[in-house]
Design a protein around this motif. Structure first.
Motif, PDB file in Angstrom:
ATOM      1  N   THR A 134     -12.417  -4.558 -12.653  1.00  0.00           N
ATOM      2  CA  THR A 134     -11.584  -3.689 -11.814  1.00  0.00           C
ATOM      3  C   THR A 134     -11.700  -4.143 -10.331  1.00  0.00           C
ATOM      4  OG1 THR A 134     -11.946  -1.966 -13.342  1.00  0.00           O
ATOM      5  CG2 THR A 134     -11.250  -1.250 -11.182  1.00  0.00           C
ATOM      6  N   PHE A 135     -12.698  -4.275  -9.872  1.00  0.00           N
ATOM      7  CA  PHE A 135     -12.744  -4.899  -8.386  1.00  0.00           C
ATOM      8  C   PHE A 135     -11.821  -5.951  -8.144  1.00  0.00           C
ATOM      9  CE2 PHE A 135     -14.337  -7.753  -5.176  1.00  0.00           C
ATOM     10  CZ  PHE A 135     -14.310  -6.570  -4.030  1.00  0.00           C
ATOM     11  N   PHE A 136     -11.955  -7.126  -8.952  1.00  0.00           N
ATOM     12  CA  PHE A 136     -10.914  -8.146  -8.847  1.00  0.00           C
ATOM     13  C   PHE A 136      -9.465  -7.968  -9.200  1.00  0.00           C
ATOM     14  CE2 PHE A 136     -15.035 -10.565  -9.154  1.00  0.00           C
ATOM     15  CZ  PHE A 136     -14.999 -11.288  -7.837  1.00  0.00           C
ATOM     16  N   ARG A 137      -9.292  -6.850 -10.002  1.00  0.00           N
ATOM     17  CA  ARG A 137      -7.886  -6.477 -10.045  1.00  0.00           C
ATOM     18  C   ARG A 137      -7.273  -5.850  -9.061  1.00  0.00           C
ATOM     19  NH1 ARG A 137      -8.709  -4.617 -14.839  1.00  0.00           N
ATOM     20  NH2 ARG A 137      -8.779  -2.297 -14.215  1.00  0.00           N
ATOM     21  N   GLN A 138      -8.317  -5.049  -8.280  1.00  0.00           N
ATOM     22  CA  GLN A 138      -7.593  -4.276  -7.171  1.00  0.00           C
ATOM     23  C   GLN A 138      -7.851  -5.340  -5.801  1.00  0.00           C
ATOM     24  OE1 GLN A 138     -10.375  -0.870  -7.221  1.00  0.00           O
ATOM     25  NE2 GLN A 138      -8.753   0.353  -7.831  1.00  0.00           N
ATOM     26  N   PHE A 139      -8.625  -6.092  -5.810  1.00  0.00           N
ATOM     27  CA  PHE A 139      -9.060  -6.942  -4.488  1.00  0.00           C
ATOM     28  C   PHE A 139      -9.341  -8.465  -4.965  1.00  0.00           C
ATOM     29  CE2 PHE A 139     -10.583  -2.636  -4.187  1.00  0.00           C
ATOM     30  CZ  PHE A 139      -9.986  -2.027  -3.113  1.00  0.00           C
ATOM     31  N   GLY A 140      -8.899  -9.360  -4.080  1.00  0.00           N
ATOM     32  CA  GLY A 140      -9.164 -10.701  -4.355  1.00  0.00           C
ATOM     33  C   GLY A 140     -10.480 -11.208  -4.259  1.00  0.00           C
ATOM     34  N   GLY A 141     -11.394 -10.415  -3.067  1.00  0.00           N
ATOM     35  CA  GLY A 141     -12.442 -10.887  -2.904  1.00  0.00           C
ATOM     36  C   GLY A 141     -13.080  -9.857  -1.544  1.00  0.00           C
ATOM     37  N   LYS A 142     -14.260 -10.187  -1.104  1.00  0.00           N
ATOM     38  CA  LYS A 142     -15.060  -9.171  -0.089  1.00  0.00           C
ATOM     39  C   LYS A 142     -14.062  -8.839   0.941  1.00  0.00           C
ATOM     40  CE  LYS A 142     -18.718 -11.389   0.437  1.00  0.00           C
ATOM     41  NZ  LYS A 142     -20.136 -11.508   1.107  1.00  0.00           N
ATOM     42  N   ASP A 143     -13.301 -10.121   1.635  1.00  0.00           N
ATOM     43  CA  ASP A 143     -12.593  -9.858   2.742  1.00  0.00           C
ATOM     44  C   ASP A 143     -11.451  -9.112   2.615  1.00  0.00           C
ATOM     45  OD1 ASP A 143     -11.794 -12.096   1.280  1.00  0.00           O
ATOM     46  OD2 ASP A 143     -11.101 -13.204   3.039  1.00  0.00           O
ATOM     47  N   ASP A 144     -10.948  -9.021   1.327  1.00  0.00           N
ATOM     48  CA  ASP A 144      -9.740  -8.452   0.964  1.00  0.00           C
ATOM     49  C   ASP A 144      -9.771  -6.947   0.798  1.00  0.00           C
ATOM     50  OD1 ASP A 144      -8.048 -10.740   0.669  1.00  0.00           O
ATOM     51  OD2 ASP A 144      -9.019 -11.181  -1.370  1.00  0.00           O
ATOM     52  N   VAL A 145     -11.179  -6.490   0.578  1.00  0.00           N
ATOM     53  CA  VAL A 145     -11.453  -5.134   0.715  1.00  0.00           C
ATOM     54  C   VAL A 145     -11.251  -4.587   2.046  1.00  0.00           C
ATOM     55  CG1 VAL A 145     -13.403  -3.440   0.433  1.00  0.00           C
ATOM     56  CG2 VAL A 145     -13.098  -5.323  -1.193  1.00  0.00           C
ATOM     57  N   VAL A 146     -11.415  -5.438   2.985  1.00  0.00           N
ATOM     58  CA  VAL A 146     -11.558  -4.742   4.449  1.00  0.00           C
ATOM     59  C   VAL A 146      -9.851  -4.802   4.856  1.00  0.00           C
ATOM     60  CG1 VAL A 146     -11.826  -5.410   6.763  1.00  0.00           C
ATOM     61  CG2 VAL A 146     -13.647  -5.946   4.920  1.00  0.00           C
ATOM     62  N   PHE A 147      -9.037  -5.657   4.278  1.00  0.00           N
ATOM     63  CA  PHE A 147      -7.658  -5.816   4.677  1.00  0.00           C
ATOM     64  C   PHE A 147      -6.684  -5.213   3.546  1.00  0.00           C
ATOM     65  CE2 PHE A 147     -10.123  -8.850   7.494  1.00  0.00           C
ATOM     66  CZ  PHE A 147      -9.636  -8.313   8.551  1.00  0.00           C
ATOM     67  N   SER A 148      -7.002  -5.013   2.623  1.00  0.00           N
ATOM     68  CA  SER A 148      -6.060  -4.513   1.526  1.00  0.00           C
ATOM     69  C   SER A 148      -5.202  -3.664   1.942  1.00  0.00           C
ATOM     70  CB  SER A 148      -6.966  -3.990   0.362  1.00  0.00           C
ATOM     71  OG  SER A 148      -7.561  -2.531   0.734  1.00  0.00           O
ATOM     72  N   ASP A 149      -5.230  -2.649   2.965  1.00  0.00           N
ATOM     73  CA  ASP A 149      -4.404  -1.788   3.396  1.00  0.00           C
ATOM     74  C   ASP A 149      -3.025  -2.571   4.166  1.00  0.00           C
ATOM     75  OD1 ASP A 149      -5.805   0.394   2.703  1.00  0.00           O
ATOM     76  OD2 ASP A 149      -6.576   1.013   4.547  1.00  0.00           O
ATOM     77  N   HIS A 150      -3.665  -3.534   4.810  1.00  0.00           N
ATOM     78  CA  HIS A 150      -2.378  -4.354   5.308  1.00  0.00           C
ATOM     79  C   HIS A 150      -1.437  -4.842   4.454  1.00  0.00           C
ATOM     80  CE1 HIS A 150      -3.998  -3.667   9.620  1.00  0.00           C
ATOM     81  NE2 HIS A 150      -5.051  -4.040   9.246  1.00  0.00           N
TER      82      HIS A 150
END
Length: 225
Positions: A44-60
């Motif tokens: 689920t994490f990888f479906r929502q985000f590509g990696g750790k740094d993507d968590v920080v910048f997903s809103d953008h």
């Protein structure tokens, strides 16, 4: 019981990740730890985000897609002032982060501590600037590239200045601070939708200010005719 919305679910993962980054460092935190803390599976994490740094910048990523669609749709409306539209799009970004200021401040604190994230932040800022630049050139055929770049860079810089005031402080910054700044910016470029007061350097012909880009003069004449 109603299921959590996709946005609230994503924010829960972001909040959990930021807590771990602050407590044990960005590099020392694994995707598995984030998923476990957020109560989601690794897949689920990888479906929502590509990696750790993507968590920080997903809103953008979401915001850039939203603004691109909004500006494209707005550009099809007759009489649309593209300069004001670019400013309004930037206000949407500020409004998004101002809606959850504490989460935004925590994200900002993490980015400041990790060089790789600071580098990505620079790239993200450029993406907004490039989006506004591309939009203005598309909405105003013949616009001098220097005018497009200058205005896009100014819109982005003003937004970042006001947003950082929110992120670095402990008090909320009203949206009007940004909208007032954009009003002043559009007047400085001579492109405010409400028009301009006469200045000593104005060109008398058609009452357009000299500082107004030629593509904007053409757009206004076309709309009037």
């Amino acid at each position: 019981m109603a299921e959590a919305s996709p946005t609230s679910s994503r924010n829960a993962v972001v909040a959990a990740a930021l807590d771990l980054f602050a407590a044990q460092g960005f590099e020392a935190t694994s995707v598995e730890q984030i998923a476990q803390a957020a109560g989601v599976s690794r897949s689920t994490f990888f479906r929502q985000f590509g990696g750790k740094d993507d968590v920080v910048f997903s809103d953008h990523d979401v915001l850039l897609a939203h603004l691109r669609q909004k500006l494209t749709a707005g550009g099809e409306s007759a009489g649309q002032n593209p300069w004001a539209a670019a400013c309004a799009a930037s206000v949407d970004v500020f409004r998004h982060f101002a809606a959850e200021p504490e989460l935004a401040r925590r994200r900002y604190a993490v980015v400041r501590q990790v060089p790789a994230l600071r580098d990505r932040e620079i790239v993200t800022v450029f993406q907004y600037e490039r989006l506004f630049d591309d939009y203005l050139r598309s909405a105003l055929p013949g616009l001098d590239p220097i005018d497009a770049v200058a205005f896009s860079a100014a819109v982005t810089a003003v937004h970042n200045h006001v947003l950082r005031r929110l992120l670095r402080g402990t008090e909320d910054i009203p949206e009007s601070v940004l909208t007032d700044a954009y009003d002043e910016l559009m007047h400085r470029f001579g492109v405010h939708p409400d028009g301009e007061q006469a200045q000593n350097d104005d060109v008398v012909v058609a009452t357009f200010p000299r500082r107004m880009p030629m593509a904007e003069v053409v757009r206004r004449l076309r709309d009037e005719l």
